[in-house]
Design a protein around this motif. Sequence first.
Motif, PDB file in Angstrom:
ATOM      1  N   GLY A  53       0.818  -1.210   0.000  1.00 33.24           N
ATOM      2  CA  GLY A  53       0.000   0.000   0.000  1.00 33.24           C
ATOM      3  C   GLY A  53       0.847   1.252   0.000  1.00 33.24           C
ATOM      4  O   GLY A  53       2.049   1.208  -0.246  1.00 33.24           O
ATOM      5  N   VAL A  54       0.222   2.376   0.310  1.00 33.49           N
ATOM      6  CA  VAL A  54       0.906   3.664   0.315  1.00 33.49           C
ATOM      7  C   VAL A  54       1.159   4.063   1.765  1.00 33.49           C
ATOM      8  O   VAL A  54       0.243   4.065   2.584  1.00 33.49           O
ATOM      9  N   ILE A  55       2.422   4.406   2.064  1.00 31.94           N
ATOM     10  CA  ILE A  55       2.783   4.770   3.436  1.00 31.94           C
ATOM     11  C   ILE A  55       3.527   6.105   3.440  1.00 31.94           C
ATOM     12  O   ILE A  55       4.126   6.498   2.451  1.00 31.94           O
ATOM     13  N   SER A  56       3.460   6.801   4.574  1.00 32.00           N
ATOM     14  CA  SER A  56       4.153   8.072   4.741  1.00 32.00           C
ATOM     15  C   SER A  56       4.516   8.259   6.204  1.00 32.00           C
ATOM     16  O   SER A  56       3.764   7.854   7.092  1.00 32.00           O
ATOM     17  N   GLU A  57       5.678   8.864   6.431  1.00 29.69           N
ATOM     18  CA  GLU A  57       6.084   9.185   7.803  1.00 29.69           C
ATOM     19  C   GLU A  57       5.328  10.391   8.340  1.00 29.69           C
ATOM     20  O   GLU A  57       5.208  10.576   9.536  1.00 29.69           O
ATOM     21  N   GLN A  58       4.845  11.249   7.433  1.00 33.63           N
ATOM     22  CA  GLN A  58       4.192  12.479   7.834  1.00 33.63           C
ATOM     23  C   GLN A  58       2.771  12.215   8.335  1.00 33.63           C
ATOM     24  O   GLN A  58       2.244  11.129   8.236  1.00 33.63           O
ATOM     25  N   THR A  59       2.168  13.285   8.819  1.00 33.02           N
ATOM     26  CA  THR A  59       0.789  13.201   9.286  1.00 33.02           C
ATOM     27  C   THR A  59      -0.163  13.527   8.137  1.00 33.02           C
ATOM     28  O   THR A  59       0.222  14.142   7.139  1.00 33.02           O
ATOM     29  N   CYS A  60      -1.410  13.165   8.309  1.00 34.82           N
ATOM     30  CA  CYS A  60      -2.440  13.498   7.326  1.00 34.82           C
ATOM     31  C   CYS A  60      -2.575  15.019   7.208  1.00 34.82           C
ATOM     32  O   CYS A  60      -2.777  15.539   6.108  1.00 34.82           O
ATOM     33  N   GLU A  61      -2.423  15.732   8.305  1.00 33.29           N
ATOM     34  CA  GLU A  61      -2.530  17.189   8.292  1.00 33.29           C
ATOM     35  C   GLU A  61      -1.424  17.818   7.440  1.00 33.29           C
ATOM     36  O   GLU A  61      -1.654  18.796   6.734  1.00 33.29           O
ATOM     37  N   GLU A  62      -0.215  17.259   7.507  1.00 30.08           N
ATOM     38  CA  GLU A  62       0.876  17.766   6.675  1.00 30.08           C
ATOM     39  C   GLU A  62       0.576  17.541   5.188  1.00 30.08           C
ATOM     40  O   GLU A  62       0.828  18.414   4.359  1.00 30.08           O
ATOM     41  N   ALA A  63       0.036  16.389   4.860  1.00 28.21           N
ATOM     42  CA  ALA A  63      -0.325  16.108   3.467  1.00 28.21           C
ATOM     43  C   ALA A  63      -1.443  17.033   3.007  1.00 28.21           C
ATOM     44  O   ALA A  63      -1.408  17.571   1.896  1.00 28.21           O
ATOM     45  N   ARG A  64      -2.433  17.239   3.846  1.00 27.40           N
ATOM     46  CA  ARG A  64      -3.542  18.135   3.519  1.00 27.40           C
ATOM     47  C   ARG A  64      -3.017  19.557   3.248  1.00 27.40           C
ATOM     48  O   ARG A  64      -3.415  20.195   2.265  1.00 27.40           O
ATOM     49  N   ALA A  65      -2.090  20.038   4.071  1.00 28.66           N
ATOM     50  CA  ALA A  65      -1.520  21.379   3.882  1.00 28.66           C
ATOM     51  C   ALA A  65      -0.777  21.455   2.551  1.00 28.66           C
ATOM     52  O   ALA A  65      -0.867  22.459   1.838  1.00 28.66           O
ATOM     53  N   HIS A  66      -0.073  20.382   2.204  1.00 28.43           N
ATOM     54  CA  HIS A  66       0.624  20.372   0.917  1.00 28.43           C
ATOM     55  C   HIS A  66      -0.366  20.461  -0.239  1.00 28.43           C
ATOM     56  O   HIS A  66      -0.175  21.237  -1.172  1.00 28.43           O
ATOM     57  N   TYR A  67      -1.423  19.662  -0.196  1.00 33.38           N
ATOM     58  CA  TYR A  67      -2.393  19.673  -1.296  1.00 33.38           C
ATOM     59  C   TYR A  67      -3.071  21.033  -1.423  1.00 33.38           C
ATOM     60  O   TYR A  67      -3.340  21.498  -2.536  1.00 33.38           O
ATOM     61  N   LEU A  68      -3.343  21.681  -0.308  1.00 38.80           N
ATOM     62  CA  LEU A  68      -3.927  23.024  -0.363  1.00 38.80           C
ATOM     63  C   LEU A  68      -2.955  23.995  -1.035  1.00 38.80           C
ATOM     64  O   LEU A  68      -3.348  24.759  -1.923  1.00 38.80           O
ATOM     65  N   ARG A  69      -1.704  23.955  -0.634  1.00 36.85           N
ATOM     66  CA  ARG A  69      -0.694  24.847  -1.233  1.00 36.85           C
ATOM     67  C   ARG A  69      -0.563  24.580  -2.731  1.00 36.85           C
ATOM     68  O   ARG A  69      -0.559  25.494  -3.543  1.00 36.85           O
ATOM     69  N   GLN A  70      -0.442  23.313  -3.098  1.00 36.98           N
ATOM     70  CA  GLN A  70      -0.304  22.960  -4.511  1.00 36.98           C
ATOM     71  C   GLN A  70      -1.539  23.386  -5.299  1.00 36.98           C
ATOM     72  O   GLN A  70      -1.435  23.899  -6.410  1.00 36.98           O
ATOM     73  N   GLY A  71      -2.724  23.184  -4.730  1.00 31.88           N
ATOM     74  CA  GLY A  71      -3.965  23.585  -5.402  1.00 31.88           C
ATOM     75  C   GLY A  71      -4.028  25.071  -5.660  1.00 31.88           C
ATOM     76  O   GLY A  71      -4.452  25.521  -6.729  1.00 31.88           O
TER      77      GLY A  71
END
Length: 186
Positions: A53-71
Motif C-alpha cells: 500500500g501507500v505509506i508516509s512518515e508524515q501526518t495526514c494534516e501535513e499532506a492536507r496542507a501540501h495539497y492546499l498549497r499545490q492547489g
Amino acid sequence: GISCDILSLSGGAIHDSQGNCLMSDTMQDAEVTFIRDVEHKYGLLAMYMTTKGVISEQTCEEARAHYLRQGHILAEETNREISDEEIIKKHQWVLDIVDFEADIEERVSAGELVYKMVLMGMDPEELERAKDEINGCPEVLALKTAPATIEVNAARVNKGLSTMKYIELKGFAPEETMVIGDSGND
C-alpha cells in the motif's frame, strides 16, 4: 465495466484483470535509503508506494496542507478561483488510502518493498534542488509531475519499457497494442 490488464506505478507493476501480478520491479534498499536521505535533507513530504500500500512518515494534516498549497499554486497559474474544500475534495481519495505516520525504516526492514516514491515540497526551488540531487544518482530517476511534486522510480523502470515487456509476455505485436493513461504525464 471494462476488464483489462493494468500497468501501474510508472511501470513498476503489471497486473492482470483478476488482480494477479504478472510482473513487478521494486527499488533496491540502497535506492530507497538514498532518496529518504534527500527527502529529509530538504524537509519534503513523501509517500512511498509499496507492495502493501501507500505509506508516509508524515501526518495526514501535513499532506492536507501540501495539497492546499499545490492547489492554490495551480489556481494562480491558471487564473482560476478554487476553494480549500474543492482542493481537498479532489485529493481526499489519496488522504484516505495512505497509512500516515508509518515507520518507513521498520517496514522496509521487515520486507515491504518500494515501487515508487512521491516527494512533495512547499518551496519550488528546494524541490528542484532535491530533484537534481536525486538525478545525480544513476540508479534512480526523479521527474517533476506537478508544480510541487516529483515522482521517483528506479531508473530501470518506466512505462515504455514495461509496456514492451508486457506485449512480449503476451505475444502481442506493438501495432496491436493500445495504451491509455490516467494523467497528463501518460
